[in-house]
Enzyme design. Structure first.
Site, short mmCIF file in Angstrom:
data_model
loop_
_atom_site.label_atom_id
_atom_site.label_comp_id
_atom_site.label_asym_id
_atom_site.label_seq_id
_atom_site.Cartn_x
_atom_site.Cartn_y
_atom_site.Cartn_z
N TYR A 125 -35.74 40.47 12.89
CA TYR A 125 -36.92 41.33 13.03
C TYR A 125 -37.13 41.78 14.46
O TYR A 125 -38.12 42.44 14.76
CB TYR A 125 -38.18 40.59 12.57
N LYS A 192 -29.68 28.13 8.18
CA LYS A 192 -28.33 28.31 7.61
C LYS A 192 -27.33 28.02 8.74
O LYS A 192 -26.47 28.84 9.08
CB LYS A 192 -28.21 29.75 7.09
N ASP A 225 -30.62 27.98 1.25
CA ASP A 225 -30.39 28.22 -0.19
C ASP A 225 -30.74 26.97 -1.00
O ASP A 225 -31.40 27.05 -2.04
CB ASP A 225 -28.95 28.70 -0.48
N ASP A 249 -40.13 34.74 6.01
CA ASP A 249 -40.75 35.87 5.31
C ASP A 249 -40.46 35.77 3.81
O ASP A 249 -41.36 35.87 2.97
CB ASP A 249 -40.17 37.17 5.88
#
Ligand code: NAI
Length: 364
Positions: A125, A192, A225, A249
């Site tokens: 972002y 991640k 995940d 988000d």
């Protein structure tokens, strides 16, 4: 003169409707607030040349506290997000989203009580992007090739994902301080890091370092995940969860979905100097202007704002009235009727706010 002056940015779409409802409910709860109206959104471009006028930022600089409705961002083209610009201009590095299920809202789980802490200033972002075919994109592709960093297809658009030690340390520290202040037991960092070793890897490394300063609070981490699956299967495994920007988000909408939907999910953007409170949901163009929207999310965001202003009694009264209106289930908006598979008539946004005000006045 009122006790507090707060900047009110109604935004666009359903924003003006949820904001009007929120103002009525805050007044009925007995909070002495003067609203300083400030605008943001596509409708400002013609008169100000920008969807985020300087005067709006000046107003928040003056008052330190703001509450805003959503602002539409055109997809793919057009101006960049007003929300991202506002967060940047006011250095609002923390996005705080408590997720608590409210009985009667048809939520997937009845006992969710967790807190999403999302980094707000960097990651994908950051707005550092190179358009496909641009000089910048070509040079970057060449540079990556020369450095042996990897081959990027020539027809690629590129968004850069910066994750810094400064921002990671600050957000994780905020999560732990929040956990400590509110007597929470555990902080989980989602990432991640197995794939993005230099960005998410750095985030995780900093999170582990910060955790050492808070031995009284449990810490663990979860690959994003796996986190999504764990959350959906058993939200009670989590307490305070800290995320880099993008995962935060996505995860906050996921959490909102588990706990009764976007219509009831509040939030806040907080920095060292300013705080801007706003619901998780967007401008809902499909229902805007029809008096159909659910203003609960913005009303609960206002309760967070009242806590921030030290008006904790007013905030508690509002939360209690919200729990009662859903427990009774007579006056609720269409999103909740659908979530609870009820064929009773739905209340409008205005009727819902009026009923909340009635409950607040009755409780006084
Ligand atoms: P959205 O949150 O506006 O709507 C998603 C779905 O949820 C729609 O079906 C909508 O009707 C429903 N919904 C949302 N809020 C509701 C409420 N209070 N009551 C009842 N139903 C509600 O998300 P969408 O459609 O992806 O985004 C629309 C616009 O909002 C986009 O331009 C997006 O960029 C912007 N947006 C702005 C945000 C902000 O200003 N903070 C945050 C998220 C999106």
């Amino acid at each position: 003169m009122a006790k507090h002056i707060v900047t009110l940015i109604p935004g666009d779409g359903i924003g003006p409707e949820t904001s009007a409802a929120m103002q009525k409910v805050v007044a009925a709860a007995g909070a002495d607030i003067e609203w300083e109206l400030a605008e943001a959104g596509a409708h400002m471009i013609e008169s100000c040349g920008s969807p985020l006028p300087e005067s709006t930022i000046d107003s928040v600089h003056r008052n330190k506290v703001a509450i805003k409705g959503p602002v539409t961002t055109p997809v793919g083209t057009g101006f960049r997000s007003v929300n991202v610009a506002l967060r940047k201009a006011l250095k609002l590095n923390v996005n705080l989203r408590p997720v608590i299920s409210i009985p009667g809202t048809g939520s997937r789980y009845e006992d969710i009580d967790l807190v999403v802490v999302r980094e707000n200033s960097e990651d994908l972002y950051a707005g550092v992007e190179f358009e496909e075919g641009s000089e910048g994109a070509k040079e970057l592709i060449e540079f990556c090739k020369e450095q042996g960093a990897g081959v990027i297809r020539e027809d690629s658009g590129i968004s850069i994902k910066p994750i810094s030690i400064t921002a990671s340390d600050a957000i994780v520290r905020y999560a732990f301080d929040y956990a400590k202040r509110l007597g929470r037991r555990k902080v989980t960092a989602a990432h991640k890091a197995n794939i993005m070793k230099f960005s998410d890897g750095l985030f995780l490394r900093e999170a582990r370092k910060v955790a050492e300063d808070y031995p009284e609070i449990e810490f663990n981490d979860n690959i994003i995940d796996a986190f999504c699956m764990n959350l959906v299967m058993d939200p009670s495994r989590f307490d305070v969860i800290v995320f880099p920007n993008l995962y935060g988000d996505i995860a906050s909408d996921l959490c909102a979905g588990l706990a009764g939907g976007l219509g009831i999910a509040p939030g806040a953007n907080i920095g060292p100097d300013y705080a801007v409170f706003e619901a998780v949901h967007g401008s809902a163009p499909d229902i805007a202007g029809k008096d159909l929207c659910n203003p609960t999310a913005q009303i609960l965001s206002a309760a967070m704002m009242l806590d921030h202003l030290g008006e904790t009694d007013c905030a508690a009264r509002i939360r209690s009235a919200i729990r009662r209106i859903y427990r009774e289930g007579e006056v609720v908006t269409g999103d909740i009727r659908r979530a609870t598979n009820s064929d009773k008539p739905a209340a409008s946004c205005t009727e819902f706010a009026a009923e909340l005000c009635r409950i607040l006045e009755e409780d006084n």
